[in-house]
Design a protein around this motif. Sequence first.
Motif, PDB file in Angstrom:
ATOM      1  N   ASN A 392      60.337  50.483  14.321  1.00  0.00           N
ATOM      2  CA  ASN A 392      59.589  51.427  12.710  1.00  0.00           C
ATOM      3  C   ASN A 392      60.087  50.831  11.584  1.00  0.00           C
ATOM      4  O   ASN A 392      60.725  51.440  10.672  1.00  0.00           O
ATOM      5  CB  ASN A 392      60.127  53.099  12.957  1.00  0.00           C
ATOM      6  N   ILE A 393      59.292  49.322  11.685  1.00  0.00           N
ATOM      7  CA  ILE A 393      59.981  48.819   9.928  1.00  0.00           C
ATOM      8  C   ILE A 393      58.288  48.160   9.830  1.00  0.00           C
ATOM      9  O   ILE A 393      57.575  47.602  10.917  1.00  0.00           O
ATOM     10  CB  ILE A 393      60.857  48.027  10.429  1.00  0.00           C
ATOM     11  N   LYS A 394      57.807  47.253   8.776  1.00  0.00           N
ATOM     12  CA  LYS A 394      56.632  46.799   8.385  1.00  0.00           C
ATOM     13  C   LYS A 394      56.530  45.590   8.759  1.00  0.00           C
ATOM     14  O   LYS A 394      58.093  44.917   9.369  1.00  0.00           O
ATOM     15  CB  LYS A 394      56.322  46.952   6.854  1.00  0.00           C
ATOM     16  N   GLU A 395      55.638  45.124   9.714  1.00  0.00           N
ATOM     17  CA  GLU A 395      55.618  43.922  10.192  1.00  0.00           C
ATOM     18  C   GLU A 395      56.034  42.638   9.130  1.00  0.00           C
ATOM     19  O   GLU A 395      56.606  41.678   9.852  1.00  0.00           O
ATOM     20  CB  GLU A 395      53.980  43.017  10.386  1.00  0.00           C
ATOM     21  N   GLY A 396      55.636  42.916   7.938  1.00  0.00           N
ATOM     22  CA  GLY A 396      55.526  41.915   6.733  1.00  0.00           C
ATOM     23  C   GLY A 396      57.670  41.774   6.743  1.00  0.00           C
ATOM     24  O   GLY A 396      58.186  40.765   6.645  1.00  0.00           O
ATOM     25  N   THR A 397      58.075  43.453   6.647  1.00  0.00           N
ATOM     26  CA  THR A 397      59.872  42.956   7.087  1.00  0.00           C
ATOM     27  C   THR A 397      60.179  42.260   7.894  1.00  0.00           C
ATOM     28  O   THR A 397      60.856  41.544   8.360  1.00  0.00           O
ATOM     29  CB  THR A 397      60.409  44.647   7.755  1.00  0.00           C
ATOM     30  N   VAL A 398      59.708  41.899   9.939  1.00  0.00           N
ATOM     31  CA  VAL A 398      60.471  42.022  10.682  1.00  0.00           C
ATOM     32  C   VAL A 398      60.001  40.408  10.459  1.00  0.00           C
ATOM     33  O   VAL A 398      60.333  38.764  10.899  1.00  0.00           O
ATOM     34  CB  VAL A 398      58.498  41.989  11.829  1.00  0.00           C
ATOM     35  N   TRP A 399      58.657  39.414   9.883  1.00  0.00           N
ATOM     36  CA  TRP A 399      59.093  38.061   9.504  1.00  0.00           C
ATOM     37  C   TRP A 399      59.089  38.077   8.744  1.00  0.00           C
ATOM     38  O   TRP A 399      59.724  36.245   8.722  1.00  0.00           O
ATOM     39  CB  TRP A 399      56.887  38.449   8.850  1.00  0.00           C
ATOM     40  N   GLN A 400      59.737  38.304   7.370  1.00  0.00           N
ATOM     41  CA  GLN A 400      61.074  38.401   6.685  1.00  0.00           C
ATOM     42  C   GLN A 400      62.120  37.687   7.375  1.00  0.00           C
ATOM     43  O   GLN A 400      62.769  36.931   7.357  1.00  0.00           O
ATOM     44  CB  GLN A 400      60.963  39.028   5.757  1.00  0.00           C
ATOM     45  N   HIS A 401      62.537  39.141   8.372  1.00  0.00           N
ATOM     46  CA  HIS A 401      63.764  38.560   9.204  1.00  0.00           C
ATOM     47  C   HIS A 401      63.529  37.421  10.217  1.00  0.00           C
ATOM     48  O   HIS A 401      63.963  36.562   9.824  1.00  0.00           O
ATOM     49  CB  HIS A 401      64.016  39.367   9.947  1.00  0.00           C
TER      50      HIS A 401
END
Length: 551
Positions: A392-401
């Motif tokens: 339940n987070i943004k795809e951009g946040t996952v890419w940053q991770h």
Amino acid sequence: MKYNLYEQICSYDNLELAFKNAKKGKSGKLYVIEFENELDSNLKQLQNELISQTYSPKPLQTFILRDPKTRKISKSHFRDRIIHHAICNIIEPIFNKIFIHDNYANRKGKGTFKAIEKFDYFKKKTSQNNTKKCFVLKADVKHYFENVDHNILLDSIRRKIHDDRVISLIKIILGNYNTSKQGRGMPLGNLTSQFFANIYLNELDQFVKHKLKAKYYIRYVDDFVIFHKDSKILLYYKEKINQFLTEKLDLELHPDKSRIKTLEGGIDFLGFRIFYHYKLVRRKNLNKFERNFNQLKKAYAEDLINREKVVEKFEGWLAYVSYGNTYKYRRHIIRQFNQFFTIQKDTEVRNVRKHENFNKKVQQSKIEYSVMKTHQLFKKGFSIKKIATKRNIKEGTVWQHIAILIENNQLNIWKVLPKEKINKVLTHIKTEFDRLKDIKNRIKDQMVTYDEINCVLASVKAKKKEKPVSELIKWYQKVHCYRKCYKNPTQREICKNKFEQFITQNPTPSIKRKDFLTLFNNYMTICILPQQDKVRYVNWQEFKNNIQTIK
């Protein structure tokens, strides 16, 4: 129905296996060394005593442990511990079949961390992914080990074990522990006590699961939790459980430690205080570690303990607290560790792999908990989009991770993006300080996103970062040694031994890859190749061509 189990317990092979299990982690103890020096005769003596039914355990050694809860621990003689393992080797598989899945105490494949994972799972199920109010009955059996009734326990064992000689042997072991109440109690610290504790409370497990029909129930020794949306149903469960314990097992719930709570206030379970969205390590556990840490500092300063032993103890604590939301705390204690347990010039590491694993965990501890959760899902094969949906987070946040993981050498860029795209971005990166916008303008390809550029740039930064010497040596062996000496495996093995010797003298220092290559090429004498071949880089295509030529 199980007959003739006694012969299996008495067999030499079983006693030998029991000895191996009993000595795990204690090989350096004097009493283990003395027993092992005459292993064959000692095991045969035990076997003869069992066969003739003249075995008698030695008196227990009792001491008080305060950590901070006061406990009376009773330690068996080593030869008696072998008998305990011999019994459990044979009868434990029989009882494991009837134990419920969510009994997590002292069983293979279970344990504290598995119980905490199941707690999280049941918590989300009951609260509908942390959106509804959830009630938890957190209960504890009062003075459990001291109040176990031997007759009730033996009746439970007889339902599966019909060999009277096995029952007699168990009676002898139970009778070796004296309490104020005759025929009651088991000593804390014995393997058989842990196993018998599971048999005794299996009656409770079956009652809760099959009579009360409680769906979300977890037990760890004498602590258990039940989840439900309705507090009234949990109150009913509590009354019925207390009644069952009193009438059937001659036990009772602890009045002060058995309550119905909500996750908003946190539930104390196995050393953690668990809330809806996070877990904290309990203060008493942190205080206990601080005391132990101070003792280790003092012992290390006085040369009473070596750094390798300190790493072993510290690594266990680091693994434990990593199950909670402890990013800042882990960063703090790692700094403390590096400050007080510095490498001495004469430091020698005997277990190279243990130090490599420790360095890896230290590196992981520098990464935020949320990033590590993304890492776990990525390793399971989830796509970026699925990770974002699941968490339940943004795809951009996952890419940053993902970029953070790549930069910290926890993830390989080649497992994230296709080879063609990586090479395209790499050719347009001048330095690790380039801005994403500048790289994007140079590429002039709308199919390459900023997130993908950021990941490739992170891989460039990772190469410039300092890494543990052991990690760089692994990389050098895989890329350079293997390609240059592919036809000479014997020499590679010789160089591997030299590398390990080097690591034992330099276990934890970090260095940049470029500096390591300078050090290796100009100052180290491990490689026997001519200097021109030693410094030359063999790329993958050249290596492939060489192999094909050989074939």
